[in-house]
Enzyme design. Structure first.
Site, mmCIF file in Angstrom:
data_model
loop_
_atom_site.group_PDB
_atom_site.id
_atom_site.type_symbol
_atom_site.label_atom_id
_atom_site.label_comp_id
_atom_site.label_asym_id
_atom_site.label_seq_id
_atom_site.Cartn_x
_atom_site.Cartn_y
_atom_site.Cartn_z
ATOM 1 N N CYS A 134 -9.973 28.469 37.029
ATOM 2 C CA CYS A 134 -11.038 28.023 37.771
ATOM 3 C C CYS A 134 -12.064 28.855 38.377
ATOM 4 O O CYS A 134 -11.448 30.048 38.968
ATOM 5 C CB CYS A 134 -10.253 27.064 38.828
ATOM 6 S SG CYS A 134 -11.336 26.252 40.140
ATOM 7 N N GLU A 135 -13.100 28.452 38.233
ATOM 8 C CA GLU A 135 -13.898 29.581 38.824
ATOM 9 C C GLU A 135 -14.352 29.494 40.351
ATOM 10 O O GLU A 135 -14.677 30.356 40.865
ATOM 11 C CB GLU A 135 -15.504 29.331 38.114
ATOM 12 C CG GLU A 135 -16.135 28.162 38.480
ATOM 13 C CD GLU A 135 -17.396 28.013 37.485
ATOM 14 O OE1 GLU A 135 -18.358 27.375 38.160
ATOM 15 O OE2 GLU A 135 -17.503 28.241 36.448
ATOM 16 N N HIS A 136 -13.688 28.463 40.914
ATOM 17 C CA HIS A 136 -14.067 28.252 42.356
ATOM 18 C C HIS A 136 -12.747 29.071 43.359
ATOM 19 O O HIS A 136 -13.121 29.470 44.247
ATOM 20 C CB HIS A 136 -13.713 26.751 42.364
ATOM 21 C CG HIS A 136 -14.829 25.846 42.229
ATOM 22 N ND1 HIS A 136 -14.940 24.751 41.520
ATOM 23 C CD2 HIS A 136 -16.291 26.337 41.792
ATOM 24 C CE1 HIS A 136 -16.012 24.230 41.108
ATOM 25 N NE2 HIS A 136 -16.995 25.152 41.372
ATOM 26 N N HIS A 137 -11.691 29.077 42.769
ATOM 27 C CA HIS A 137 -10.525 29.563 43.526
ATOM 28 C C HIS A 137 -9.829 30.816 42.679
ATOM 29 O O HIS A 137 -8.786 31.218 43.308
ATOM 30 C CB HIS A 137 -9.685 28.562 44.018
ATOM 31 C CG HIS A 137 -10.199 27.767 45.055
ATOM 32 N ND1 HIS A 137 -10.952 26.290 44.541
ATOM 33 C CD2 HIS A 137 -10.422 27.820 46.222
ATOM 34 C CE1 HIS A 137 -11.125 25.675 45.744
ATOM 35 N NE2 HIS A 137 -11.189 26.725 46.711
ATOM 36 N N GLN A 176 -13.650 22.507 34.084
ATOM 37 C CA GLN A 176 -13.094 21.873 33.109
ATOM 38 C C GLN A 176 -14.277 20.918 32.209
ATOM 39 O O GLN A 176 -14.449 20.900 31.132
ATOM 40 C CB GLN A 176 -12.143 20.902 33.455
ATOM 41 C CG GLN A 176 -11.357 20.071 32.277
ATOM 42 C CD GLN A 176 -10.162 19.239 32.821
ATOM 43 O OE1 GLN A 176 -9.278 19.681 33.612
ATOM 44 N NE2 GLN A 176 -10.082 18.097 32.366
ATOM 45 N N HIS A 200 -4.598 21.476 37.867
ATOM 46 C CA HIS A 200 -5.406 22.504 38.495
ATOM 47 C C HIS A 200 -4.375 23.054 39.594
ATOM 48 O O HIS A 200 -4.349 22.204 40.576
ATOM 49 C CB HIS A 200 -6.728 21.996 39.142
ATOM 50 C CG HIS A 200 -7.735 21.721 37.904
ATOM 51 N ND1 HIS A 200 -8.660 22.456 37.640
ATOM 52 C CD2 HIS A 200 -7.540 20.707 36.850
ATOM 53 C CE1 HIS A 200 -9.498 21.901 36.535
ATOM 54 N NE2 HIS A 200 -8.592 20.782 36.128
ATOM 55 N N CYS A 203 -5.331 24.788 41.917
ATOM 56 C CA CYS A 203 -6.444 25.009 42.868
ATOM 57 C C CYS A 203 -6.109 23.789 43.858
ATOM 58 O O CYS A 203 -6.363 23.584 45.120
ATOM 59 C CB CYS A 203 -7.793 25.352 42.859
ATOM 60 S SG CYS A 203 -8.551 24.029 41.666
#
Length: 197
Positions: free
Chosen positions: A82-85, A125, A157, A159
């Site tokens: 995941c690019e956010h976390h 995703q 996920h 995250c």
């Protein structure tokens, strides 16, 4: 991996982050961890390297005496980050396409290779579904493009389940093109295949 950052600089950054969380980067168990992390990144982030893009073998539809116009389906698993976390997400995909009778067909193993390549970078995703379909569509050419493509991906996920909400569950995303979008009966047939897994 990046041309403007040396391996030594990257290793030192990891050592700094280990110190930030309260660890001692010089203790025995962590001494080689920066190198191990960088070697792991070279593997799991290979999707940033154009040289590692899979060679997508295609065949002329009908060259073996059978002109195929039915739905072709491939299923498998994938792993991404995941690019956010910067935490993993992973799950299953179901991909289908309708070959153009005058066009090309895909080597079935290439579908999984494309999924893995597109997943091998920081992702969301929703974007992942588009990148897979777009790469496979491009491989089949523009003269006689496929009549439609569809993919459904489910993902767990970390995250969501390991931090933050701390809730188990999966996310589902899809992307459909061509006849899969236009014909309700075909879309319903594909979704039955997805849900039969």
């Amino acid at each position: 991996m990046a041309n403007n950052v040396t391996r030594e600089q990257a290793e030192e950054s990891i050592r700094t982050l280990l110190s930030y969380i309260g660890e001692n980067p010089d203790r025995a168990g962590l001494k080689d961890t920066p190198d191990r992390i960088l070697r792991m990144w070279e593997e799991i982030y290979r999707g940033y390297d154009p040289a590692k893009k899979p060679n997508i073998k295609t065949f002329d539809n009908g060259e073996d005496g059978i002109n195929y116009s039915g739905m072709v389906i491939d299923r498998g698993t994938y792993y991404s980050v995941c690019e956010h976390h910067a935490m993993p997400f992973f799950g299953k995909y179901t991909f289908a396409y309708l070959p153009n009778p005058k066009g090309k067909i895909l080597g079935i193993s290439k579908i999984g290779r494309v999924v893995d390549y597109c997943a091998a970078k920081m992702q969301i995703q929703e974007r992942l579904t588009h990148e897979i379909v777009d790469m496979l569509t491009e491989a089949l050419g523009t003269e006689y493009p496929p009549l439609g493509m569809a993919i459904v991906m489910t993902g767990t996920h970390l995250c969501k389940s390991m931090r933050g909400a701390r809730k188990e569950g999966t996310m589902t995303s899809s992307y459909l093109t061509g006849l899969f979008m236009e014909e309700e009966a075909l879309r319903a047939e594909f979704m039955r295949m997805v849900n039969s897994d």
